[in-house]
Design a protein around this motif. Structure first.
Motif, PDB file in Angstrom:
ATOM      1  N   VAL A  28      -1.093  -4.565   1.932  1.00 15.69           N
ATOM      2  CA  VAL A  28       0.077  -3.738   2.205  1.00 15.69           C
ATOM      3  C   VAL A  28      -0.092  -2.406   1.498  1.00 15.69           C
ATOM      4  O   VAL A  28      -0.514  -2.348   0.340  1.00 15.69           O
ATOM      5  N   ALA A  29       0.203  -1.349   2.216  1.00 11.82           N
ATOM      6  CA  ALA A  29       0.184  -0.004   1.653  1.00 11.82           C
ATOM      7  C   ALA A  29       1.613   0.420   1.349  1.00 11.82           C
ATOM      8  O   ALA A  29       2.508   0.265   2.185  1.00 11.82           O
ATOM      9  N   SER A  30       1.817   0.955   0.157  1.00 10.08           N
ATOM     10  CA  SER A  30       3.157   1.385  -0.231  1.00 10.08           C
ATOM     11  C   SER A  30       3.066   2.716  -0.957  1.00 10.08           C
ATOM     12  O   SER A  30       1.981   3.232  -1.199  1.00 10.08           O
ATOM     13  N   GLY A  31       4.222   3.243  -1.305  1.00  7.22           N
ATOM     14  CA  GLY A  31       4.271   4.534  -1.963  1.00  7.22           C
ATOM     15  C   GLY A  31       4.571   5.625  -0.966  1.00  7.22           C
ATOM     16  O   GLY A  31       5.158   5.393   0.082  1.00  7.22           O
ATOM     17  N   ILE A  34       3.613   7.811   1.866  1.00  2.00           N
ATOM     18  CA  ILE A  34       2.616   7.786   2.934  1.00  2.00           C
ATOM     19  C   ILE A  34       3.111   8.661   4.073  1.00  2.00           C
ATOM     20  O   ILE A  34       4.112   8.346   4.709  1.00  2.00           O
ATOM     21  N   PHE A  35       2.407   9.764   4.324  1.00  4.36           N
ATOM     22  CA  PHE A  35       2.751  10.602   5.460  1.00  4.36           C
ATOM     23  C   PHE A  35       1.960  10.195   6.692  1.00  4.36           C
ATOM     24  O   PHE A  35       2.504  10.101   7.785  1.00  4.36           O
ATOM     25  N   GLY A  37       1.887  -1.871  12.013  1.00  2.00           N
ATOM     26  CA  GLY A  37       2.065  -0.469  11.668  1.00  2.00           C
ATOM     27  C   GLY A  37       3.389  -0.174  11.012  1.00  2.00           C
ATOM     28  O   GLY A  37       3.489   0.672  10.127  1.00  2.00           O
ATOM     29  N   ALA A  38       4.414  -0.867  11.434  1.00  2.03           N
ATOM     30  CA  ALA A  38       5.746  -0.623  10.887  1.00  2.03           C
ATOM     31  C   ALA A  38       5.808  -0.986   9.411  1.00  2.03           C
ATOM     32  O   ALA A  38       6.590  -0.410   8.651  1.00  2.03           O
ATOM     33  N   LYS A  39       4.999  -1.950   9.010  1.00  2.00           N
ATOM     34  CA  LYS A  39       5.004  -2.399   7.618  1.00  2.00           C
ATOM     35  C   LYS A  39       3.822  -1.859   6.824  1.00  2.00           C
ATOM     36  O   LYS A  39       3.667  -2.202   5.658  1.00  2.00           O
ATOM     37  N   ASN A  40       2.983  -1.038   7.468  1.00  4.52           N
ATOM     38  CA  ASN A  40       1.765  -0.519   6.818  1.00  4.52           C
ATOM     39  C   ASN A  40       0.919  -1.650   6.250  1.00  4.52           C
ATOM     40  O   ASN A  40       0.488  -1.605   5.095  1.00  4.52           O
ATOM     41  N   MET A  41       0.713  -2.651   7.066  1.00  7.79           N
ATOM     42  CA  MET A  41      -0.085  -3.804   6.645  1.00  7.79           C
ATOM     43  C   MET A  41      -1.277  -3.996   7.575  1.00  7.79           C
ATOM     44  O   MET A  41      -1.188  -3.718   8.775  1.00  7.79           O
ATOM     45  N   VAL A  42      -2.359  -4.467   7.005  1.00  5.48           N
ATOM     46  CA  VAL A  42      -3.504  -4.911   7.790  1.00  5.48           C
ATOM     47  C   VAL A  42      -3.873  -6.304   7.325  1.00  5.48           C
ATOM     48  O   VAL A  42      -3.663  -6.667   6.171  1.00  5.48           O
ATOM     49  N   TYR A  43      -4.427  -7.057   8.258  1.00  4.67           N
ATOM     50  CA  TYR A  43      -4.825  -8.430   7.997  1.00  4.67           C
ATOM     51  C   TYR A  43      -6.274  -8.602   8.433  1.00  4.67           C
ATOM     52  O   TYR A  43      -6.742  -7.935   9.358  1.00  4.67           O
TER      53      TYR A  43
END
Length: 121
Positions: free
Chosen positions: A23-26, A28-29, A73-79
């Motif tokens: 998960v990417a957080s912070g 993010i543009f 994409g909505a959660k900025n997650m990759v699996y």
């Protein structure tokens, strides 16, 4: 800035499966690339799989047909779904994002802390 947190590593027998999450957080543009690298002991870090900004995927030849990358994409997650694991898949798996934290800021390379994947009987 962008923070990346991985989860899902572990010990698995050859032929088994694991699913990694990042998960990417912070701030993010935009994200130009998001995916997974791995580094085995004594070897260089290598790309495993990733998404480009337009949604196309890249896979290392060694994992094609066994690993599948997906994203929310909505959660900025990759699996990363890893099937038919082999001992040579052992390594520290890093989540990577090439992203711009703010509008007008240059893109930078961001890394997670890594999650260990060990394939052994």
């Amino acid at each position: 800035q962008v923070q990346l947190v991985e989860s899902g590593g572990g010990l698995v027998q050859p032929g088994g499966s694991l699913r990694l999450s990042c998960v990417a957080s912070g701030s993010i543009f935009s994200i130009d690339f998001m995916g997974w690298y791995r580094q085995a002991p004594g070897k260089e870090r290598e790309l495993v799989a990733g998404f480009t900004r337009i949604g196309s995927t890249n896979y290392a030849d060694s994992v094609k047909g066994r690993f599948t990358i997906s994203r929310d994409g909505a959660k900025n997650m990759v699996y990363l779904q890893m099937n038919s694991l082999k001992p040579e898949d052992t390594g520290l798996y890093y989540c990577n994002a090439v992203a711009a934290p703010f509008r007008g800021s240059p893109v930078r390379n961001y890394w997670g802390q890594g999650t260990q994947v060990t394939v052994s009987s």
